[in-house]
Design a protein around this motif. Structure first.
Motif, PDB file in Angstrom:
ATOM      1  N   ARG A 250      34.153  55.617  44.218  1.00  0.00           N
ATOM      2  CA  ARG A 250      33.372  56.390  43.231  1.00  0.00           C
ATOM      3  C   ARG A 250      34.102  56.713  42.084  1.00  0.00           C
ATOM      4  NH1 ARG A 250      28.921  59.992  45.777  1.00  0.00           N
ATOM      5  NH2 ARG A 250      28.214  58.550  46.292  1.00  0.00           N
ATOM      6  N   ILE A 262      26.985  60.308  38.522  1.00  0.00           N
ATOM      7  CA  ILE A 262      28.327  59.348  40.105  1.00  0.00           C
ATOM      8  C   ILE A 262      27.602  57.754  39.394  1.00  0.00           C
ATOM      9  CG2 ILE A 262      27.664  59.220  42.386  1.00  0.00           C
ATOM     10  CD1 ILE A 262      27.181  61.977  42.374  1.00  0.00           C
ATOM     11  N   ASP A 264      28.879  54.864  41.739  1.00  0.00           N
ATOM     12  CA  ASP A 264      29.768  53.817  43.072  1.00  0.00           C
ATOM     13  C   ASP A 264      30.171  52.092  42.536  1.00  0.00           C
ATOM     14  OD1 ASP A 264      29.596  56.066  44.769  1.00  0.00           O
ATOM     15  OD2 ASP A 264      27.198  55.757  44.742  1.00  0.00           O
TER      16      ASP A 264
END
Length: 285
Positions: A250, A262, A264
């Motif tokens: 992440r 964020i 990923d």
């Protein structure tokens, strides 16, 4: 001059479910024969780091082009995520194919357990190259850092995942948080080196990183979320043997700008393409 009549610019933030976070992108699903100059003018009027222009080829296949307020770029991750979510909201979830200037990028869209649309892009093949020592020295000077600020476990490299990014790993979070750089000096260097952004990284743990991305070539001081750089960084870790595939990690970006994001990232073996996942939400007028 503003956006031409008949052009609908959708505005979304990518890599955040909160419109106050993430990275804003413009999305035009029907450019209606817009010329290059039209698209550049629209992107400048929108004012986000990138606006995507999507041309339907049929059967969930599209040509896509990305414009910053100052220039066209070959690939933009956050605008890809925003575009995929906009298409999923209009046409339903599933896989789409985007033909970018960097190559074919596939995107899988779905609805998560919270009812939010998310998208996972699969980049073009990633690669890394040595960074010229003189260019690294000049980048550090423009950033007002020295070699002592760097993390020796994350060596400088130029990483590619659709666009080129200089990766600089930092030894402390405080150094990253205090970023303040010479815009014109860094812009000149990045133009000479064909770097789209810098990927400035601090490793918080085995699978958690914090990033900042100066983007002066696009006329933007900093990107709050950079999917293209995240893909390139995934390739960087894999090619240097700093992560063992298959793996996920992440990236937290935008925290220092007040726009938390964020990203990923998934790394597969033996595939050199990298997956980047995020959500997107609309910015209310």
């Amino acid at each position: 001059m503003g956006v031409p009549v008949g052009i609908d610019v959708q505005r979304l933030v990518a890599f955040s479910s909160d419109p106050r976070g993430g990275n804003p992108a413009g999305v035009v699903l029907d450019p209606a024969g817009s010329s290059d100059s039209d698209m550049l003018r629209i992107a400048a009027d929108v004012g986000y780091s990138e606006t995507a222009f999507v041309f339907n080829r049929g059967n969930r296949e599209y040509d896509i082009r990305y414009f910053s307020p100052k220039a066209e770029v070959p690939f933009c991750g956050h605008a890809t995520i925003a575009t995929a979510v906009a298409l999923a909201e209009r046409d339903g979830t599933g896989q789409i194919e985007l033909r970018t200037q960097a190559g074919l990028v596939t995107v899988d869209t779905q609805v998560d357990d919270s009812g939010r649309h998310t998208a996972t892009l699969t980049s073009v093949a990633t690669s890394i190259a040595a960074a010229e020592p003189g260019a690294v020295d000049e980048a550090l000077a423009a950033l007002r850092w020295t070699a002592a600020d760097l993390d020796p476990d994350l060596p400088p490299r130029v990483a590619y995942g659709g666009a080129h990014h200089l990766v600089l790993g930092l030894s402390t979070r405080d150094t990253l948080a205090a970023l303040s750089y010479d815009f014109d000096r860094l812009a000149k260097l990045m133009s000479e080196q064909d770097w789209t952004t810098l990927q400035l990284i601090w490793r918080a743990g085995p699978d958690v990183f914090h990033a900042r991305n100066p983007f002066p070539p696009g006329g933007v001081v900093e990107d709050p979320a950079t999917g293209a750089a995240a893909a390139a960084f995934g390739g960087y870790l894999k090619h240097l043997g700093l992560i063992t595939a298959p793996a996920t990690f992440r990236i937290h970006q935008g925290d220092d700008l007040g726009r938390p994001s964020i990203l990923d990232v998934g790394v597969s073996a033996p595939d050199d393409r990298i997956r980047v996942t995020g959500t997107a939400t609309r910015i209310e007028p």
